[in-house]
Scaffold this motif. Structure first.
Motif, PDB file in Angstrom:
ATOM      1  N   ASN A 194      12.439  34.340  -7.056  1.00  0.00           N
ATOM      2  CA  ASN A 194      11.529  33.242  -6.699  1.00  0.00           C
ATOM      3  C   ASN A 194      10.641  32.905  -7.897  1.00  0.00           C
ATOM      4  O   ASN A 194       9.675  33.609  -8.165  1.00  0.00           O
ATOM      5  CB  ASN A 194      10.673  33.638  -5.489  1.00  0.00           C
ATOM      6  CG  ASN A 194      11.531  34.015  -4.292  1.00  0.00           C
ATOM      7  OD1 ASN A 194      12.233  33.188  -3.735  1.00  0.00           O
ATOM      8  ND2 ASN A 194      11.486  35.287  -3.895  1.00  0.00           N
ATOM      9  N   ALA A 195      10.985  31.837  -8.588  1.00  0.00           N
ATOM     10  CA  ALA A 195      10.272  31.471  -9.820  1.00  0.00           C
ATOM     11  C   ALA A 195       9.131  30.503  -9.491  1.00  0.00           C
ATOM     12  O   ALA A 195       9.280  29.282  -9.577  1.00  0.00           O
ATOM     13  CB  ALA A 195      11.221  30.853 -10.831  1.00  0.00           C
ATOM     14  N   PHE A 196       7.991  31.040  -9.117  1.00  0.00           N
ATOM     15  CA  PHE A 196       6.835  30.202  -8.811  1.00  0.00           C
ATOM     16  C   PHE A 196       6.350  29.462 -10.052  1.00  0.00           C
ATOM     17  O   PHE A 196       5.781  28.381  -9.963  1.00  0.00           O
ATOM     18  CB  PHE A 196       5.713  31.059  -8.216  1.00  0.00           C
ATOM     19  CG  PHE A 196       6.114  31.755  -6.951  1.00  0.00           C
ATOM     20  CD1 PHE A 196       6.132  31.084  -5.738  1.00  0.00           C
ATOM     21  CD2 PHE A 196       6.521  33.084  -6.964  1.00  0.00           C
ATOM     22  CE1 PHE A 196       6.528  31.716  -4.569  1.00  0.00           C
ATOM     23  CE2 PHE A 196       6.915  33.733  -5.804  1.00  0.00           C
ATOM     24  CZ  PHE A 196       6.929  33.042  -4.605  1.00  0.00           C
ATOM     25  N   TRP A 251       6.393  43.562 -14.990  1.00  0.00           N
ATOM     26  CA  TRP A 251       7.663  43.333 -14.323  1.00  0.00           C
ATOM     27  C   TRP A 251       8.159  41.946 -14.709  1.00  0.00           C
ATOM     28  O   TRP A 251       7.418  40.969 -14.594  1.00  0.00           O
ATOM     29  CB  TRP A 251       7.493  43.433 -12.808  1.00  0.00           C
ATOM     30  CG  TRP A 251       8.768  43.301 -12.039  1.00  0.00           C
ATOM     31  CD1 TRP A 251       9.162  42.260 -11.252  1.00  0.00           C
ATOM     32  CD2 TRP A 251       9.834  44.267 -11.970  1.00  0.00           C
ATOM     33  NE1 TRP A 251      10.391  42.504 -10.696  1.00  0.00           N
ATOM     34  CE2 TRP A 251      10.823  43.733 -11.128  1.00  0.00           C
ATOM     35  CE3 TRP A 251      10.038  45.514 -12.545  1.00  0.00           C
ATOM     36  CZ2 TRP A 251      12.009  44.417 -10.837  1.00  0.00           C
ATOM     37  CZ3 TRP A 251      11.216  46.192 -12.263  1.00  0.00           C
ATOM     38  CH2 TRP A 251      12.175  45.644 -11.416  1.00  0.00           C
ATOM     39  N   LEU A 252       9.400  41.868 -15.175  1.00  0.00           N
ATOM     40  CA  LEU A 252       9.962  40.600 -15.626  1.00  0.00           C
ATOM     41  C   LEU A 252      11.208  40.277 -14.822  1.00  0.00           C
ATOM     42  O   LEU A 252      12.109  41.099 -14.682  1.00  0.00           O
ATOM     43  CB  LEU A 252      10.316  40.670 -17.118  1.00  0.00           C
ATOM     44  CG  LEU A 252       9.166  41.006 -18.070  1.00  0.00           C
ATOM     45  CD1 LEU A 252       9.668  41.038 -19.507  1.00  0.00           C
ATOM     46  CD2 LEU A 252       8.033  40.005 -17.931  1.00  0.00           C
ATOM     47  N   ALA A 253      11.260  39.054 -14.305  1.00  0.00           N
ATOM     48  CA  ALA A 253      12.416  38.580 -13.553  1.00  0.00           C
ATOM     49  C   ALA A 253      12.330  37.051 -13.548  1.00  0.00           C
ATOM     50  O   ALA A 253      11.852  36.459 -14.514  1.00  0.00           O
ATOM     51  CB  ALA A 253      12.404  39.166 -12.145  1.00  0.00           C
ATOM     52  N   ALA A 254      12.780  36.407 -12.462  1.00  0.00           N
ATOM     53  CA  ALA A 254      12.597  34.958 -12.383  1.00  0.00           C
ATOM     54  C   ALA A 254      11.110  34.616 -12.417  1.00  0.00           C
ATOM     55  O   ALA A 254      10.691  33.601 -12.964  1.00  0.00           O
ATOM     56  CB  ALA A 254      13.234  34.417 -11.106  1.00  0.00           C
ATOM     57  N   GLU A 255      10.305  35.494 -11.822  1.00  0.00           N
ATOM     58  CA  GLU A 255       8.849  35.413 -11.931  1.00  0.00           C
ATOM     59  C   GLU A 255       8.371  36.633 -12.711  1.00  0.00           C
ATOM     60  O   GLU A 255       9.039  37.663 -12.747  1.00  0.00           O
ATOM     61  CB  GLU A 255       8.205  35.377 -10.541  1.00  0.00           C
ATOM     62  CG  GLU A 255       6.710  35.125 -10.536  1.00  0.00           C
ATOM     63  CD  GLU A 255       6.348  33.862 -11.289  1.00  0.00           C
ATOM     64  OE1 GLU A 255       5.754  33.980 -12.381  1.00  0.00           O
ATOM     65  OE2 GLU A 255       6.678  32.752 -10.818  1.00  0.00           O
ATOM     66  N   TRP A 256       7.226  36.503 -13.346  1.00  0.00           N
ATOM     67  CA  TRP A 256       6.693  37.588 -14.159  1.00  0.00           C
ATOM     68  C   TRP A 256       5.464  38.155 -13.467  1.00  0.00           C
ATOM     69  O   TRP A 256       4.971  37.600 -12.495  1.00  0.00           O
ATOM     70  CB  TRP A 256       6.331  37.043 -15.548  1.00  0.00           C
ATOM     71  CG  TRP A 256       7.381  36.114 -16.064  1.00  0.00           C
ATOM     72  CD1 TRP A 256       8.682  36.436 -16.325  1.00  0.00           C
ATOM     73  CD2 TRP A 256       7.257  34.700 -16.323  1.00  0.00           C
ATOM     74  NE1 TRP A 256       9.361  35.329 -16.759  1.00  0.00           N
ATOM     75  CE2 TRP A 256       8.525  34.246 -16.769  1.00  0.00           C
ATOM     76  CE3 TRP A 256       6.205  33.791 -16.248  1.00  0.00           C
ATOM     77  CZ2 TRP A 256       8.765  32.922 -17.125  1.00  0.00           C
ATOM     78  CZ3 TRP A 256       6.440  32.479 -16.602  1.00  0.00           C
ATOM     79  CH2 TRP A 256       7.698  32.047 -17.029  1.00  0.00           C
ATOM     80  N   GLY A 257       4.959  39.241 -13.968  1.00  0.00           N
ATOM     81  CA  GLY A 257       3.733  39.768 -13.381  1.00  0.00           C
ATOM     82  C   GLY A 257       3.465  41.189 -13.798  1.00  0.00           C
ATOM     83  O   GLY A 257       4.218  41.806 -14.566  1.00  0.00           O
ATOM     84  N   HIS A 258       2.386  41.716 -13.257  1.00  0.00           N
ATOM     85  CA  HIS A 258       1.886  43.042 -13.619  1.00  0.00           C
ATOM     86  C   HIS A 258       1.519  43.766 -12.328  1.00  0.00           C
ATOM     87  O   HIS A 258       0.404  43.622 -11.819  1.00  0.00           O
ATOM     88  CB  HIS A 258       0.679  42.904 -14.546  1.00  0.00           C
ATOM     89  CG  HIS A 258       0.981  42.041 -15.731  1.00  0.00           C
ATOM     90  ND1 HIS A 258       1.523  42.539 -16.887  1.00  0.00           N
ATOM     91  CD2 HIS A 258       0.869  40.703 -15.903  1.00  0.00           C
ATOM     92  CE1 HIS A 258       1.707  41.547 -17.748  1.00  0.00           C
ATOM     93  NE2 HIS A 258       1.332  40.435 -17.167  1.00  0.00           N
ATOM     94  N   PRO A 259       2.437  44.548 -11.772  1.00  0.00           N
ATOM     95  CA  PRO A 259       2.186  45.167 -10.460  1.00  0.00           C
ATOM     96  C   PRO A 259       0.973  46.083 -10.409  1.00  0.00           C
ATOM     97  O   PRO A 259       0.390  46.276  -9.331  1.00  0.00           O
ATOM     98  CB  PRO A 259       3.487  45.922 -10.184  1.00  0.00           C
ATOM     99  CG  PRO A 259       4.531  45.123 -10.902  1.00  0.00           C
ATOM    100  CD  PRO A 259       3.853  44.697 -12.175  1.00  0.00           C
ATOM    101  N   SER A 260       0.570  46.659 -11.547  1.00  0.00           N
ATOM    102  CA  SER A 260      -0.637  47.491 -11.519  1.00  0.00           C
ATOM    103  C   SER A 260      -1.889  46.668 -11.256  1.00  0.00           C
ATOM    104  O   SER A 260      -2.951  47.244 -10.998  1.00  0.00           O
ATOM    105  CB  SER A 260      -0.781  48.283 -12.819  1.00  0.00           C
ATOM    106  OG  SER A 260      -0.618  47.457 -13.947  1.00  0.00           O
ATOM    107  N   ASP A 261      -1.788  45.345 -11.283  1.00  0.00           N
ATOM    108  CA  ASP A 261      -2.917  44.510 -10.866  1.00  0.00           C
ATOM    109  C   ASP A 261      -3.344  44.838  -9.433  1.00  0.00           C
ATOM    110  O   ASP A 261      -4.509  44.653  -9.063  1.00  0.00           O
ATOM    111  CB  ASP A 261      -2.552  43.024 -10.951  1.00  0.00           C
ATOM    112  CG  ASP A 261      -2.374  42.532 -12.382  1.00  0.00           C
ATOM    113  OD1 ASP A 261      -2.905  43.177 -13.310  1.00  0.00           O
ATOM    114  OD2 ASP A 261      -1.698  41.507 -12.571  1.00  0.00           O
TER     115      ASP A 261
END
Length: 487
Positions: A162-164, A105-115
């Motif tokens: 929210n860009a942590f 998932w890419l936005a102001a913050e990034w990540g991998h929801p399947s985590d």
């Protein structure tokens, strides 16, 4: 005394209330979200099983203390381990994330929801095996999919604005938040207990992104999310045991999360919580590489036939990309390990130009010793395309564009190859599904018998049977053959 009956001295932060209410009460009615969630689950399991081919991953698996297994505990796919749910969540999360091949998932913050599947699968198998003895209603896969949709939504909507990363915090913070909410819900927690777990998850603060960036890039980035999702299970169990929550964990002056770690900025939800994130998730269909560079790989592979025999004649390589890619994967100089290489846009483009493909093995030391890779990296110019950056954040697009063009010493050049939407984007979902099947078959070949892999894929063709299957029976299908025969 139950924490539900405690009189709190302050009203809880509205965000905590909204997240807890969503996890506890929201009914998901999007069949698109459920259809996508099935693919996310199968794809993530394939990534996990592929990771078992890499000793750097497997050395981290098993109980915290050698030999401390739990008979009747949570099974870890592809292994013989039976563990307590906290340790199992770490194991499963570590495997899913290890090769940087799971959904994004890419936005102001990034990540991998399947985590979040570390917590979700650990809790579902734990409850299912516990309740086989008649002590409760064992979860079915529809429950697992619902938990996935909710975890994806919490993590992804919080990431929208929210860009942590801009204050140096790692995105796995959001894995801990989302997993805490859904793990507490799955384990039977009340709305107040979900709020208590969430408040403690925010009080944990955030891991620093140092392990993702030079000069400290290292393998922690492959287990950081596992640490977050397993911590969430621990916080859920504490909440169920009656541990208190903290009403203003976010907003408390000086000491709360926002003042202490987020520049006194509030944490905002950019849109109402529903099923938006699952419906729009990004799959890594063909290339295990940081997602901001996926379209650059596609562009470079298109150029491969015309440059593979002229690599020594290349004068320069021009890469246009988005601001986020410039910030996190534009790397020059030495790359010390696979974790460093799979987050370098120049490295992945060089490999694609040379080989016409990018695989997990291309990040290992043997492949990285090919001198042509660094020779091409040294000839690359990475620049931000402002329109790409705007399209990346536009709600109606959320594209991840890249363009690659190769210039030769004799003055000739290739076409500029531009790719706006990667193969795993919602705009290319129909194109991706057959390739996701092939990806799963290839990823699981070393750990499962062909009939096991086909049995899992067959569930995708029969959603009703998939959804009715008990979580315990589903996990049985993910065990290595020797284990299932022994049981």
């Amino acid at each position: 005394m139950s924490t539900d009956t405690l009189a709190l001295p302050h009203a809880p932060d509205p965000l905590l209330v909204e997240l807890a209410a969503y996890a506890s009460d929201c009914t998901v009615d999007s069949e698109t979200a459920y259809d996508t969630a099935r693919w996310c689950l199968i794809d993530s399991l394939g990534c996990a099983l592929l990771a078992l081919n890499y000793p750097a991953c497997t050395r981290l698996l098993g109980p915290v203390v050698p030999g401390a297994q739990m008979s009747g505990g949570v099974r870890v796919p592809g292994t013989a381990f039976e563990l307590d749910p906290v340790a199992a969540a770490f194991n499963i999360g570590c495997m899913i994330r290890w090769l940087d091949y799971n959904d994004t998932w890419l936005a102001a913050e990034w990540g991998h929801p399947s985590d979040n599947l570390g917590a979700i699968l650990a809790c579902s198998d734990y409850i299912s095996r516990r309740d086989r003895g008649g002590r409760g209603s064992a979860p079915v896969m529809r429950d697992v999919l619902t938990a996935m949709i909710k975890a994806y939504e919490i993590q992804g909507v919080l990431a929208l604005e929210n860009a942590f990363n801009r204050v140096g915090l790692d995105h796995v913070l959001l894995v801990r938040i989302a997993s805490s909410a859904v793990a507490t819900m799955m384990l039977g927690g009340t709305k107040q207990q979900i709020l208590n777990a969430l408040s403690n998850a925010w009080l944990d603060g955030g891991a620093l992104r140092a392990y993702r960036h030079a000069p400290n890039t290292g393998s922690r980035k492959s287990w950081a999310a596992a640490d977050a999702t397993s911590r969430a299970v621990r916080l859920a169990l504490l909440a169920l045991a009656g541990e208190m929550g903290y009403a203003t964990a976010l907003s408390a002056g000086t000491w709360g999360f926002c003042d202490a770690l987020f520049g006194s900025n509030p944490i905002r939800l950019a849109r109402p919580l529903g099923s938006y994130v699952m419906e729009n998730i990004l799959f890594k269909v063909a290339y295990p590489a940081e997602f901001h560079g996926q379209t650059a790989i596609e562009a470079a592979i298109k150029l491969h036939p015309g440059v593979r025999d002229r690599l020594g004649e290349i004068d320069r390589i021009h890469l246009e990309t988005q601001e986020s890619a410039v910030r996190i994967i534009d790397k020059t100089g030495p790359l010390d390990n696979p974790a460093d290489r799979d987050h370098c846009i120049q490295y992945m483009v060089a490999v694609a130009l040379i080989h016409g493909n990018v695989t997990s093995d291309h990040y290992e030391d043997e492949a990285a010793a090919d001198p042509r890779i660094d020779q091409l990296r040294a000839k690359m110019q990475v620049v931000e395309n402002l329109q790409y950056s705007r399209d990346y954040l536009a709600p109606d697009k959320r594209s991840i564009p890249n363009a690659v063009q190769v210039f030769f010493c004799d003055g000739a050049s290739t076409d500029k190859v531009e790719v706006h939407y990667p193969l795993g984007h919602r705009h290319r979902r129909a194109e991706a599904v057959p390739l996701l099947r092939r990806k799963f078959e290839a990823n699981t070949a070393a750990q499962l018998e062909a009939d096991q892999a086909q049995a899992l894929l067959a569930l995708l063709d029969d959603p009703n049977r998939f959804d009715r299957m008990s979580a315990c029976d589903f996990m049985d299908l993910c065990l290595p053959k020797f284990k299932s025969e022994r049981r």
